[in-house]
Write a protein that holds these residues in place. Structure first.
Motif, mmCIF file in Angstrom:
data_model
loop_
_atom_site.group_PDB
_atom_site.id
_atom_site.type_symbol
_atom_site.label_atom_id
_atom_site.label_comp_id
_atom_site.label_asym_id
_atom_site.label_seq_id
_atom_site.Cartn_x
_atom_site.Cartn_y
_atom_site.Cartn_z
ATOM 1 N N ASP A 1 0.503 -1.097 -0.555
ATOM 2 C CA ASP A 1 0.278 -0.028 -0.243
ATOM 3 C C ASP A 1 0.953 1.166 0.021
ATOM 4 N N ALA A 2 2.309 1.379 0.817
ATOM 5 C CA ALA A 2 2.915 2.197 0.532
ATOM 6 C C ALA A 2 3.598 2.804 -1.140
ATOM 7 N N ASP A 3 3.504 1.846 -2.058
ATOM 8 C CA ASP A 3 4.087 2.025 -3.220
ATOM 9 C C ASP A 3 3.083 1.965 -4.582
ATOM 10 N N VAL A 4 3.560 2.431 -5.593
ATOM 11 C CA VAL A 4 2.285 2.860 -6.683
ATOM 12 C C VAL A 4 2.736 2.736 -7.771
ATOM 13 N N PHE B 1 7.176 -0.165 -13.399
ATOM 14 C CA PHE B 1 7.752 0.412 -13.154
ATOM 15 C C PHE B 1 7.588 0.854 -11.186
ATOM 16 N N TRP B 2 8.011 0.581 -9.627
ATOM 17 C CA TRP B 2 7.286 0.494 -8.774
ATOM 18 C C TRP B 2 7.513 1.952 -8.010
ATOM 19 N N GLN C 1 7.469 9.564 -2.780
ATOM 20 C CA GLN C 1 8.417 10.049 -3.325
ATOM 21 C C GLN C 1 7.520 10.652 -4.224
ATOM 22 N N TYR C 2 6.071 9.701 -4.693
ATOM 23 C CA TYR C 2 5.397 9.945 -6.257
ATOM 24 C C TYR C 2 4.736 11.619 -5.957
ATOM 25 N N SER D 1 5.125 13.813 -8.812
ATOM 26 C CA SER D 1 3.858 14.057 -9.172
ATOM 27 C C SER D 1 3.766 14.582 -10.598
ATOM 28 N N HIS D 2 5.002 16.191 -10.330
ATOM 29 C CA HIS D 2 4.102 16.842 -11.681
ATOM 30 C C HIS D 2 5.965 16.271 -12.398
#
Length: 118
Positions: A53-56, A72-73, A78-79, A83-84
């Motif tokens: 859950d801590a990863d995207v 690619f996680w 960090q995301y 994000s921009h």
């Protein structure tokens, strides 16, 4: 509407991924955003790094000559910071993490970023 890729590969990074795939099988990336080695994308055999859950999952990269996409996680924290941006995975000479598959080759993966839309 055309979807813009969040993560791109330089030709050098794609070439290294092809070589690593031949040796290690299916691959994945994870970038934690931590200090030191954690600030670089780490390449592992697929499934060897546990995500949660801590990863995207940002993207599943398609690499010519590689049978399956390379996920690619990135850590969610960090995301949020990046994000921009659009991320470009490159490879440069130098010692990376001992845990990332490219380390024995004397090279390391590196992220270059661009403001989204540029």
């Amino acid at each position: 509407m055309t979807r813009t890729s969040r993560v791109e590969l330089t030709p050098a990074a794609a070439g290294l991924l092809r070589r690593l795939r031949e040796v290690h099988g299916p691959l994945m990336f994870h970038q934690s955003g931590g200090c030191c080695d954690g600030s670089a994308p780490m390449c592992y055999p697929a499934g060897e790094f546990r995500t949660g859950d801590a990863d995207v999952l940002l993207e599943s990269l398609l690499v010519d000559g590689v049978a399956e996409p390379v996920p690619f996680w990135m850590s969610r924290a960090q995301y949020e910071v990046w994000s921009h941006t659009r991320l470009v995975v490159d490879v440069v000479p130098g010692r990376g993490s001992g845990f990332s598959l490219e380390a024995p080759d004397g090279v390391r993966f590196l992220i270059r970023s661009r403001i989204a839309g540029s």
